[in-house]
Design an enzyme around this catalytic site. Structure first.
Site, mmCIF file in Angstrom:
data_model
loop_
_atom_site.group_PDB
_atom_site.id
_atom_site.type_symbol
_atom_site.label_atom_id
_atom_site.label_comp_id
_atom_site.label_asym_id
_atom_site.label_seq_id
_atom_site.Cartn_x
_atom_site.Cartn_y
_atom_site.Cartn_z
ATOM 1 N N HIS A 182 0.747 -1.325 -0.260
ATOM 2 C CA HIS A 182 0.229 0.451 0.281
ATOM 3 C C HIS A 182 0.725 0.948 0.145
ATOM 4 C CE1 HIS A 182 -2.745 -3.028 1.207
ATOM 5 N NE2 HIS A 182 -4.054 -2.427 0.907
ATOM 6 N N PRO A 183 0.636 2.694 -0.459
ATOM 7 C CA PRO A 183 1.103 3.290 -0.942
ATOM 8 C C PRO A 183 0.736 4.293 -0.090
ATOM 9 C CG PRO A 183 -0.791 4.385 -1.791
ATOM 10 C CD PRO A 183 -0.598 2.510 -1.410
ATOM 11 N N SER A 203 -6.802 3.511 -5.442
ATOM 12 C CA SER A 203 -5.743 4.344 -4.794
ATOM 13 C C SER A 203 -6.295 6.498 -4.523
ATOM 14 C CB SER A 203 -4.275 4.512 -4.154
ATOM 15 O OG SER A 203 -4.137 4.584 -3.032
ATOM 16 N N GLU A 236 -9.653 7.198 -4.494
ATOM 17 C CA GLU A 236 -10.455 7.337 -2.636
ATOM 18 C C GLU A 236 -9.654 8.205 -1.943
ATOM 19 O OE1 GLU A 236 -10.954 2.201 -2.850
ATOM 20 O OE2 GLU A 236 -8.544 3.499 -1.948
ATOM 21 N N PHE A 295 0.893 2.601 6.580
ATOM 22 C CA PHE A 295 0.062 3.339 7.576
ATOM 23 C C PHE A 295 -1.449 3.333 6.041
ATOM 24 C CE2 PHE A 295 -3.560 6.394 8.693
ATOM 25 C CZ PHE A 295 -4.081 6.053 10.131
#
Lengths: 176, 176
Positions: B70-71, B87, B90, B122
């Site tokens: 995930h970034p 992404s 979002e 995160f």
């Protein structure tokens, strides 16, 4: 990418590690990202073993899933220019980027038969092959029993991963 | 992408299925590719259950690996324009594409602290959040015990996956 030693690998944060090793297994950065949890690595063989152990521990659907992330050889993604850099280099090395129309058509037919029969694409360590051998090997493997062919295809995934890791770490690839 | 019904999903070959569902779990097409083995699916919930069951069956390194694909929120990949389409949408929906310099810096510092503490980035279902809430939630989760935080982060991965699947199948997302 310049070659690096194992101390350099062990000093990487996960972002850098996934950037560098994310395509050791084609389009499966998840695997490199998982392997980072196992650092430090003692050498190339140890690093490689963690990649392969992760693959072997997956359920059958996951091992099939790895294969389904691979492109066809001389297929749509080569035509469209959407191959990964590694895959493009390997297919090019085998002469698959310069097939004539008849050769491409023959391979496309065999690829389609293979996908329909096994539910995953034909995977071959292309760098260790050449354009004339690829359709012969595809036709041969097309006749294998599914369980045996799944094992063969995953062994090819590991050969590809071994060669990509050896490139990144500047090591002469071991005999396969 | 037009909404589709489950019969359409069940008729897909693996290439089409991975094209459509490959980013339900961010940058983990392997998972969609594995889930295809479980077809036919009876409905959206059944399809989703196979994604989540695959995640839950991975060893801890694999579950951490998913997170590492995930970034960061409002991070380098947003700046560089290399986010996945999902992404980007979002993060944009949460207002994270229009932070001022101070907000971006504050979030970058918190992201770095979080990565250093937990060994993964995160992850938050940003679409369900907004720009002011993100740093507060990040600061709160930064104080959680690692085992608890891994569970929390994977629950966010599943919320994101649920919303992406609901988008693709044109269903109203269930309460999360």
């Amino acid at each position: 990418m310049q070659a690096m030693d194992i101390e350099k690998v062990n000093s990487m944060d996960f972002g850098e590690f996934v950037d560098v090793f994310g395509n050791v297994i084609e389009r499966c950065p998840l695997i490199a990202a998982a392997v980072w949890s196992q650092r430090p690595f003692s050498n190339l063989e140890d690093l490689e073993k963690h990649f392969f152990d992760f693959i072997d521990a997956l359920p059958q659907s996951g091992r099939e899933g790895i294969l389904r992330c691979h492109p066809d050889l001389a297929g749509r993604e080569l035509q469209q220019g959407t191959l990964s850099a590694e895959s493009r280099r390997e297919q090019s090395g085998a002469g698959l980027t310069s097939l004539d129309a008849d050769e491409r058509l023959r391979l496309a037919e065999l690829n389609a038969q293979y996908r329909a029969r096994f539910g995953f694409p034909f995977v071959l360590a292309a760098r260790r092959s050449h354009r004339a051998a690829v359709p012969r090997e595809l036709a041969r493997r097309l006749r294998c029993p599914p369980a045996q062919e799944l094992r063969t295809a995953l062994a090819e995934v590991k050969k590809i991963g071994h060669l990509r890791l050896a490139d990144l770490l500047g090591a002469p690839p071991a005999r396969l």
